[in-house]
Design a protein around this motif. Structure first.
Motif, PDB file in Angstrom:
ATOM      1  N   TYR A   1       0.847  -1.193   0.000  1.00 12.98           N
ATOM      2  CA  TYR A   1       0.000   0.000   0.000  1.00 12.98           C
ATOM      3  C   TYR A   1       0.882   1.241   0.000  1.00 12.98           C
ATOM      4  N   SER A   2       0.489   2.259  -0.787  1.00 11.71           N
ATOM      5  CA  SER A   2       1.281   3.490  -0.778  1.00 11.71           C
ATOM      6  C   SER A   2       1.050   4.228   0.545  1.00 11.71           C
ATOM      7  N   ASN A   3       2.003   5.092   0.893  1.00 12.77           N
ATOM      8  CA  ASN A   3       1.993   5.750   2.198  1.00 12.77           C
ATOM      9  C   ASN A   3       0.890   6.808   2.260  1.00 12.77           C
ATOM     10  N   PRO A   4      -0.127   6.659   3.135  1.00 16.16           N
ATOM     11  CA  PRO A   4      -1.236   7.617   3.138  1.00 16.16           C
ATOM     12  C   PRO A   4      -0.955   8.909   3.890  1.00 16.16           C
ATOM     13  N   LEU A   5       0.154   9.011   4.633  1.00 21.42           N
ATOM     14  CA  LEU A   5       0.395  10.207   5.446  1.00 21.42           C
ATOM     15  C   LEU A   5       0.555  11.475   4.605  1.00 21.42           C
ATOM     16  N   PRO A   6       1.385  11.480   3.514  1.00 25.81           N
ATOM     17  CA  PRO A   6       1.465  12.702   2.690  1.00 25.81           C
ATOM     18  C   PRO A   6       0.139  13.060   2.045  1.00 25.81           C
ATOM     19  N   HIS A   7      -0.684  12.049   1.696  1.00 25.11           N
ATOM     20  CA  HIS A   7      -1.985  12.340   1.087  1.00 25.11           C
ATOM     21  C   HIS A   7      -2.855  13.146   2.048  1.00 25.11           C
ATOM     22  N   VAL A   8      -2.883  12.717   3.317  1.00 26.85           N
ATOM     23  CA  VAL A   8      -3.757  13.382   4.289  1.00 26.85           C
ATOM     24  C   VAL A   8      -3.266  14.800   4.556  1.00 26.85           C
ATOM     25  N   LEU A   9      -1.932  14.971   4.651  1.00 29.39           N
ATOM     26  CA  LEU A   9      -1.400  16.320   4.871  1.00 29.39           C
ATOM     27  C   LEU A   9      -1.749  17.228   3.703  1.00 29.39           C
ATOM     28  N   MET A  10      -1.637  16.709   2.461  1.00 32.58           N
ATOM     29  CA  MET A  10      -1.847  17.543   1.284  1.00 32.58           C
ATOM     30  C   MET A  10      -3.314  17.831   1.046  1.00 32.58           C
ATOM     31  N   LEU A  11      -4.217  16.950   1.566  1.00 32.16           N
ATOM     32  CA  LEU A  11      -5.656  17.228   1.514  1.00 32.16           C
ATOM     33  C   LEU A  11      -5.951  18.544   2.229  1.00 32.16           C
ATOM     34  N   THR A  12      -5.338  18.750   3.402  1.00 37.77           N
ATOM     35  CA  THR A  12      -5.506  20.005   4.128  1.00 37.77           C
ATOM     36  C   THR A  12      -4.962  21.167   3.311  1.00 37.77           C
ATOM     37  N   ALA A  13      -3.814  20.970   2.664  1.00 38.19           N
ATOM     38  CA  ALA A  13      -3.187  22.049   1.902  1.00 38.19           C
ATOM     39  C   ALA A  13      -4.068  22.477   0.740  1.00 38.19           C
ATOM     40  N   ILE A  14      -4.758  21.529   0.070  1.00 40.74           N
ATOM     41  CA  ILE A  14      -5.635  21.887  -1.053  1.00 40.74           C
ATOM     42  C   ILE A  14      -6.775  22.768  -0.565  1.00 40.74           C
ATOM     43  N   VAL A  15      -7.397  22.371   0.556  1.00 42.43           N
ATOM     44  CA  VAL A  15      -8.552  23.127   1.059  1.00 42.43           C
ATOM     45  C   VAL A  15      -8.118  24.527   1.491  1.00 42.43           C
ATOM     46  N   VAL A  16      -6.973  24.618   2.186  1.00 40.82           N
ATOM     47  CA  VAL A  16      -6.467  25.928   2.602  1.00 40.82           C
ATOM     48  C   VAL A  16      -6.144  26.778   1.373  1.00 40.82           C
ATOM     49  N   GLY A  17      -5.580  26.159   0.321  1.00 35.06           N
ATOM     50  CA  GLY A  17      -5.242  26.901  -0.886  1.00 35.06           C
ATOM     51  C   GLY A  17      -6.463  27.477  -1.563  1.00 35.06           C
ATOM     52  N   VAL A  18      -7.570  26.712  -1.620  1.00 36.51           N
ATOM     53  CA  VAL A  18      -8.778  27.232  -2.251  1.00 36.51           C
ATOM     54  C   VAL A  18      -9.369  28.364  -1.426  1.00 36.51           C
TER      55      VAL A  18
ATOM     56  N   GLU B   1      -9.240  17.322  -5.339  1.00 37.08           N
ATOM     57  CA  GLU B   1      -8.786  18.256  -6.371  1.00 37.08           C
ATOM     58  C   GLU B   1      -9.827  18.393  -7.474  1.00 37.08           C
ATOM     59  N   ALA B   2     -10.508  17.281  -7.827  1.00 33.07           N
ATOM     60  CA  ALA B   2     -11.498  17.352  -8.901  1.00 33.07           C
ATOM     61  C   ALA B   2     -12.658  18.253  -8.515  1.00 33.07           C
ATOM     62  N   THR B   3     -13.131  18.176  -7.264  1.00 37.45           N
ATOM     63  CA  THR B   3     -14.261  19.027  -6.874  1.00 37.45           C
ATOM     64  C   THR B   3     -13.801  20.446  -6.591  1.00 37.45           C
ATOM     65  N   VAL B   4     -12.718  20.574  -5.812  1.00 39.56           N
ATOM     66  CA  VAL B   4     -12.329  21.865  -5.277  1.00 39.56           C
ATOM     67  C   VAL B   4     -11.419  22.617  -6.259  1.00 39.56           C
ATOM     68  N   GLY B   5     -10.465  21.923  -6.879  1.00 37.18           N
ATOM     69  CA  GLY B   5      -9.537  22.596  -7.784  1.00 37.18           C
ATOM     70  C   GLY B   5     -10.161  22.884  -9.130  1.00 37.18           C
ATOM     71  N   ALA B   6     -10.629  21.812  -9.812  1.00 38.61           N
ATOM     72  CA  ALA B   6     -11.180  22.000 -11.144  1.00 38.61           C
ATOM     73  C   ALA B   6     -12.571  22.586 -11.098  1.00 38.61           C
ATOM     74  N   GLY B   7     -13.316  22.384  -9.989  1.00 37.02           N
ATOM     75  CA  GLY B   7     -14.679  22.901  -9.908  1.00 37.02           C
ATOM     76  C   GLY B   7     -14.735  24.302  -9.339  1.00 37.02           C
ATOM     77  N   ILE B   8     -14.534  24.401  -8.001  1.00 40.06           N
ATOM     78  CA  ILE B   8     -14.762  25.677  -7.298  1.00 40.06           C
ATOM     79  C   ILE B   8     -13.777  26.750  -7.770  1.00 40.06           C
TER      80      ILE B   8
END
Lengths: 158, 81
Positions: A105-122, B56-63
């Motif tokens: 299984y790929s390492n899920p820790l960077p995924h979870v950290l970057m999920l927060t970064a995407i939301v903060v970026g938007v 990313e698909a909902t928030v990046g490409a959408g919103i």
């Protein structure tokens, strides 16, 4: 040999592209005159950082980090080997199927950290675009040099 | 992930990033930036980061694309660079 060389190049190609995208975003933030263009550059810069972190979590031959327990498959293996009469290999193979190997299984820790970064970026992009609309309402332009000229002219008048 | 797929998407990523920063029409820049977000979403789905990919698909490409277009609608469409 050629497979090893190409694999080495591919593993590092993600990081090269992350660096290139980061430099494109930084260039846009520094040199673009239009505020919307600056914000698009900021988003590209942020995506490049996320690409870097997610690439660091990728493993060779690993799948998505969701556990599977293979219960039905284990029973099938046991049933098949009972019919053939190999009782000694049956026990070891069923244990192997049940074991959870972290290398699968790929390492899920960077995924979870970057999920927060995407939301903060938007959220950052949304606030910045709202501020740009207010700037446009007050100054009638989105170009940085014209805004600075108008601010300077207002200071000289006052 | 399949390495040919990886390299093709990464090359298109750089191309769309450069195009979205070079076009003078801000509406076109917003749409090309939406394409960029969708491509990087495909890349993450391929790398096994499915949770990041659908965010990313909902928030990046959408919103992001929608609020960029809304800002262009409320302000001006042309840009000096």
């Amino acid at each position: 040999m050629s497979e090893i060389t190409s694999q080495y190049l591919i593993d590092h190609f993600n990081f090269w592209v992350a660096v290139v995208l980061m430099m494109i975003g930084l260039y846009a933030m520094i040199t673009k005159n239009n505020l919307i263009k600056k914000l698009i550059g900021m988003s590209i810069f942020q995506t490049a950082i996320i690409l870097f972190y997610v690439s660091a979590g990728v493993k060779e031959g690993a799948t998505i980090p969701i556990l599977e327990h293979h219960v039905a498959e284990t029973e099938q293996v046991e049933a098949g080997e009972h019919a053939e009469g190999h009782s000694t290999t049956k026990a070891s193979s069923s244990h192997e199927v049940h074991a959870i190997n972290p290398d699968d299984y790929s390492n899920p820790l960077p995924h979870v950290l970057m999920l927060t970064a995407i939301v903060v970026g938007v959220a950052t992009l949304g606030v910045a675009l709202a501020v740009s609309q207010v700037i446009y309402k007050n100054y009638g332009t989105l170009e940085e040099d014209e805004i600075l000229a108008k601010i300077k002219a207002a200071e000289n008048d006052g | 992930m399949i390495w040919q797929f990886d390299i093709i998407i990464l090359i298109f990523l750089v191309i769309t990033a450069v195009i979205s920063l070079r076009v003078k029409d801000l509406l076109a820049a917003s749409m090309v930036f939406g394409t960029y977000s969708f491509l990087i979403c495909l890349l993450w789905a391929g790398m096994g980061a499915v949770d990041v990919a659908f965010t990313e698909a909902t928030v990046g490409a959408g919103i992001s694309a929608v609020i960029l277009i809304a800002t262009v609608y409320n302000t001006r469409r042309d840009s000096s660079d």
